[in-house]
Design a protein around this motif. Structure first.
Motif, PDB file in Angstrom:
ATOM      1  N   ASP A 154      69.905 -45.807 -81.957  1.00  0.00           N
ATOM      2  CA  ASP A 154      71.335 -46.003 -82.228  1.00  0.00           C
ATOM      3  C   ASP A 154      71.579 -46.240 -83.718  1.00  0.00           C
ATOM      4  OD1 ASP A 154      71.885 -46.005 -79.500  1.00  0.00           O
ATOM      5  OD2 ASP A 154      71.591 -48.162 -79.326  1.00  0.00           O
ATOM      6  N   GLY A 155      72.796 -45.932 -84.147  1.00  0.00           N
ATOM      7  CA  GLY A 155      73.273 -46.370 -85.464  1.00  0.00           C
ATOM      8  C   GLY A 155      72.746 -45.567 -86.639  1.00  0.00           C
ATOM      9  N   ARG A 181      73.658 -43.922 -79.228  1.00  0.00           N
ATOM     10  CA  ARG A 181      74.885 -44.059 -80.021  1.00  0.00           C
ATOM     11  C   ARG A 181      74.588 -43.786 -81.492  1.00  0.00           C
ATOM     12  NH1 ARG A 181      78.220 -42.655 -77.028  1.00  0.00           N
ATOM     13  NH2 ARG A 181      79.638 -42.987 -78.760  1.00  0.00           N
ATOM     14  N   LYS A 183      75.209 -42.874 -85.391  1.00  0.00           N
ATOM     15  CA  LYS A 183      76.384 -43.110 -86.247  1.00  0.00           C
ATOM     16  C   LYS A 183      77.109 -41.784 -86.459  1.00  0.00           C
ATOM     17  CE  LYS A 183      77.484 -45.087 -90.764  1.00  0.00           C
ATOM     18  NZ  LYS A 183      76.895 -45.467 -92.039  1.00  0.00           N
TER      19      LYS A 183
END
Ligand code: CP
Length: 310
Positions: A154-155, A181, A183
């Motif tokens: 993620d990110g 998830r 970015k």
């Protein structure tokens, strides 16, 4: 969670939930501790490797994974040595492998071949690549590599560079990160090799922030991960079309120096000329460790699907 894998077909990474992949990665971490030992978790089992298309990493790492777990392997590479060369069809070939083995790993040039095999076979089928469509175990390796390198999937900001039209590994990678998830995802390719609409639609449906680009230079300073693939020459319907895009992108050490210090370059391999040799020996290159993770990831998958006691 273990039960969700038992006797399961693996056709696309999109069939998996994030929690299932995270469980697979936990098991893979455990196997990494025992990678130099011969285990006996799959003693008496037979794994069939049905490779109708060429492969180095996928076939050999499945074979190594199976043997490290104590399973026996039956395999072929190419149709020449099979009765398919005498006119036998895919259906009968799969039925025979279904009789002879406990699990079948299949690679085929046709999209949908693995799904079709799963409809025929009673034993579990693992898709090792079907045409330009899916390569789910490659995506598992890619995601696991990122988790090991960055601690999280993620990110991060991802650049996905190359043949987004015909590449199955790069498509499966995009599908794979859509389960997390990110970015932002930059989809970078020559215009003729732009990502297919069905992939864009999926990203939109999952609310993944993405942007299409033609030049990696424009975004290199923003990336945490640059995932590169070769142009899939063998899938072009017209060789002239391939000639138009041949050599149209190249990742060099000079380019990467404009990026973040922690930037990592992934590639499912084989690579041809899209990554300069200078990158291979730099701290940016993560593709050799990525290929190495092919064995423990496939050990985990085989163990879970065949229900070995962990
Ligand atoms: N990454 C990958 O699928 O490589 P092979 O074609 O060598 O199996």
């Amino acid at each position: 969670m273990k039960e969700r894998f038992y006797q399961r077909d693996v056709i696309s990474i999109l069939e998996f939930e994030r929690s299932e992949l995270e469980y697979l990665f936990e098991i893979t971490d455990k196997f990494l501790n025992y990678i130099d030992r011969k285990l006996h978790l799959l003693d008496g089992k037979i794994i069939a490797l049905a490779f109708f298309e060429p492969s180095t990493r996928t076939r050999l790492s499945f074979e190594v994974a199976a043997k490290k777990l104590g399973a026996d392997v039956i395999s072929f590479a190419g149709e020449e040595a099979l009765s398919i060369s005498k006119g036998e069809n895919l259906t009968d070939t799969i039925k025979m492998l279904d009789n002879y083995s406990d699990l079948i790993v299949i690679r085929h040039r046709l999209e949908g071949a693995a799904k079709y095999a799963a409809e025929i076979a009673e034993k579990p089928i693992i898709n090792a690549g079907d045409g330009k469509q899916h390569h789910p175990t490659q995506a598992m390796i890619d995601l696991y590599t990122i988790k090991k390198l960055f601690g999280a999937i993620d990110g991060l900001t991802y650049g996905v560079l190359g043949d987004l039209r015909y590449g199955r590994a790069i498509t499966s990678f995009i599908y794979g990160i859509s389960l997390f998830r990110p970015k932002k995802v930059y989809l970078i390719s020559p215009e003729a090799l732009r990502v297919r609409e069905e992939v864009l639609e999926l990203l939109r449906n999952k609310n993944i922030v993405y942007e299409e680009k033609y030049n990696v230079e424009e975004v290199i300073d923003q990336l945490d991960v640059l995932y590169v693939t070769r142009i899939q020459k063998e899938r072009f319907p017209d060789p002239m079309e391939y000639e138009k895009v041949r050599g149209s992108y190249r990742v060099t050490y000079e380019l990467l120096k404009h990026g973040k210090k922690e930037l990592k370059v992934l590639h499912p391999l084989p690579k041809v000329d899209e990554i300069d040799h200078g990158v291979d020996v730099s701290t940016y290159a993560a593709y050799y460790i990525q290929a190495k993770y092919g064995v423990p990831i496939r050990m985990s998958l085989l163990t879970l699907i065949l229900g070995a006691k962990l």
